[in-house]
Scaffold this active site. Structure first.
Site, PDB file in Angstrom:
ATOM      1  N   CYS A  77      41.069  45.332  44.785  1.00 43.63           N
ATOM      2  CA  CYS A  77      39.783  45.798  44.279  1.00 43.63           C
ATOM      3  C   CYS A  77      38.699  44.935  44.933  1.00 43.63           C
ATOM      4  O   CYS A  77      38.692  43.710  44.751  1.00 43.63           O
ATOM      5  CB  CYS A  77      39.756  45.618  42.762  1.00 43.63           C
ATOM      6  SG  CYS A  77      38.178  46.018  41.993  1.00 43.63           S
ATOM      7  N   CYS A 200      35.604  50.287  49.040  1.00 42.09           N
ATOM      8  CA  CYS A 200      36.128  50.411  47.669  1.00 42.09           C
ATOM      9  C   CYS A 200      37.469  51.124  47.791  1.00 42.09           C
ATOM     10  O   CYS A 200      37.566  52.139  48.494  1.00 42.09           O
ATOM     11  CB  CYS A 200      35.166  51.224  46.805  1.00 42.09           C
ATOM     12  SG  CYS A 200      35.844  51.714  45.198  1.00 42.09           S
TER      13      CYS A 200
HETATM   14  N1  DGL Z   1      38.416  50.083  43.359  1.00 38.28           N
HETATM   15  C1  DGL Z   1      37.426  49.107  43.170  1.00 38.28           C
HETATM   16  C2  DGL Z   1      36.898  48.492  44.431  1.00 38.28           C
HETATM   17  O1  DGL Z   1      37.601  48.412  45.418  1.00 38.28           O
HETATM   18  C3  DGL Z   1      36.415  49.227  42.083  1.00 38.28           C
HETATM   19  C4  DGL Z   1      35.890  50.522  41.613  1.00 38.28           C
HETATM   20  C5  DGL Z   1      35.156  50.352  40.281  1.00 38.28           C
HETATM   21  O2  DGL Z   1      35.841  50.086  39.305  1.00 38.28           O
HETATM   22  O3  DGL Z   1      33.932  50.434  40.279  1.00 38.28           O
HETATM   23  O4  DGL Z   1      35.793  48.013  44.465  1.00 38.28           O
END
Ligand code: DGL
Length: 286
Positions: A77, A200
């Protein structure tokens, strides 16, 4: 306890990190994985703030260590890595740790026009970590940075539904179109954006929509494969890779856990990783 036989922990705010898990499985087919989707608290990146994301990252890291005895952790993440990777590194000094950041350096090396689009959550793209990364590449390329409020949440929501008959009519498609058009013109001519960084992990699951909007000549860059290779390097360095001949005793396995509803994780696991629903379970992590 044989540490090498323990699972690798993988964590995201929701189902986005499954895109990293796909790459990890391909790179490390003999390893066991436990994936934690904090979907009960997703999205992290629109408005949660660093203190909240940091506290969740800490609680989840402790949970994965104490309950699942993970031998390494991949924070799949960008938002949690931006907010908390330094703290995790200092509070868990012996845990091999891999964090994510938008792949600006590879993009700068590959771009011909020198104009690079970067999409991510507001949390990631307004973080100090990201500012430092941008500053380290000053003069090497022009980065057009676009926070995509609502997109990770829309991707999260869409997994629970059946595949749409008209993919052009979905909320994810509308959000992708809005943010891509706000960035300018994509293409390979001088002055156009020829490279798009997916900052993301959720956005990997709308790569087809993004590609259809920016055109086939624009390169999309994500981080799953480099992260998987980095995980292998770290495990190798600490002699923690599962020996291939030990599979018969402890077969490779994947457990997917969520702090939110079970059905969306099961749907995502089936759609993207071809995993059966009984790999998934709910957990509570206060
Ligand atoms: N999948 C996450 C990232 O890579 C976060 C998405 C979220 O929860 O806003 O930033």
């Amino acid at each position: 306890m044989n540490r090498a036989a323990q699972p690798i922990g993988v964590f995201d705010s929701g189902i986005g990190g499954l895109s990293v898990l796909q790459a990890l499985r391909a790179e490390l087919p003999h390893e066991r994985f436990v994936y934690l989707a904090d979907s009960g608290n997703a999205p992290y990146g629109d408005a949660r703030g660093d203190a909240f994301v940091s506290a969740r990252t800490h609680a989840i890291t402790c949970y994965l260590r104490e309950q699942h005895h993970i031998k390494a952790l991949v924070v799949a993440c960008n938002t949690a890595s931006a907010a908390a990777i330094h703290e995790v590194r200092s509070s868990q000094p012996v845990l091999p740790l891999v964090g994510l950041e938008p792949a600006l350096k590879p993009a700068a090396a590959l771009s011909k026009t020198g104009r690079i689009g970067v999409i991510g959550t507001r949390g990631t793209l307004t973080s100090e970590k990201f500012s430092r990364l941008l500053a380290s590449l000053a003069g090497q390329a022009e980065f057009i940075v676009q926070p995509c409020d609502g997109l990770a949440r829309a991707i999260e929501d869409s997994t629970a539904r059946p595949l749409p008959t008209d993919p052009f009519a979905t909320e994810t498609r509308a959000l992708c179109a809005r943010y891509i058009s706000a960035m300018g013109t994509f293409g390979t001519e001088t002055g156009q954006i020829d490279t798009l960084v997916l900052g993301c992990t959720h956005y990997v699951f709308v790569a087809d929509e993004l590609r259809s909007l920016v055109g086939p000549q624009v390169r999309l860059i994500e981080t799953g494969e480099p992260v998987a290779r980095q995980t292998r390097r770290l495990l190798h360095k600490d002699a923690l890779l599962t020996p291939e001949d030990s599979i018969a005793e402890a077969p490779a396995s994947i457990r997917l856990l969520t702090t939110g509803a079970l059905a969306p994780l099961q749907a995502a696991a089936e759609r993207w990783l071809q995993l059966p629903p009984d790999c998934c379970a709910t957990v509570s992590i206060p």
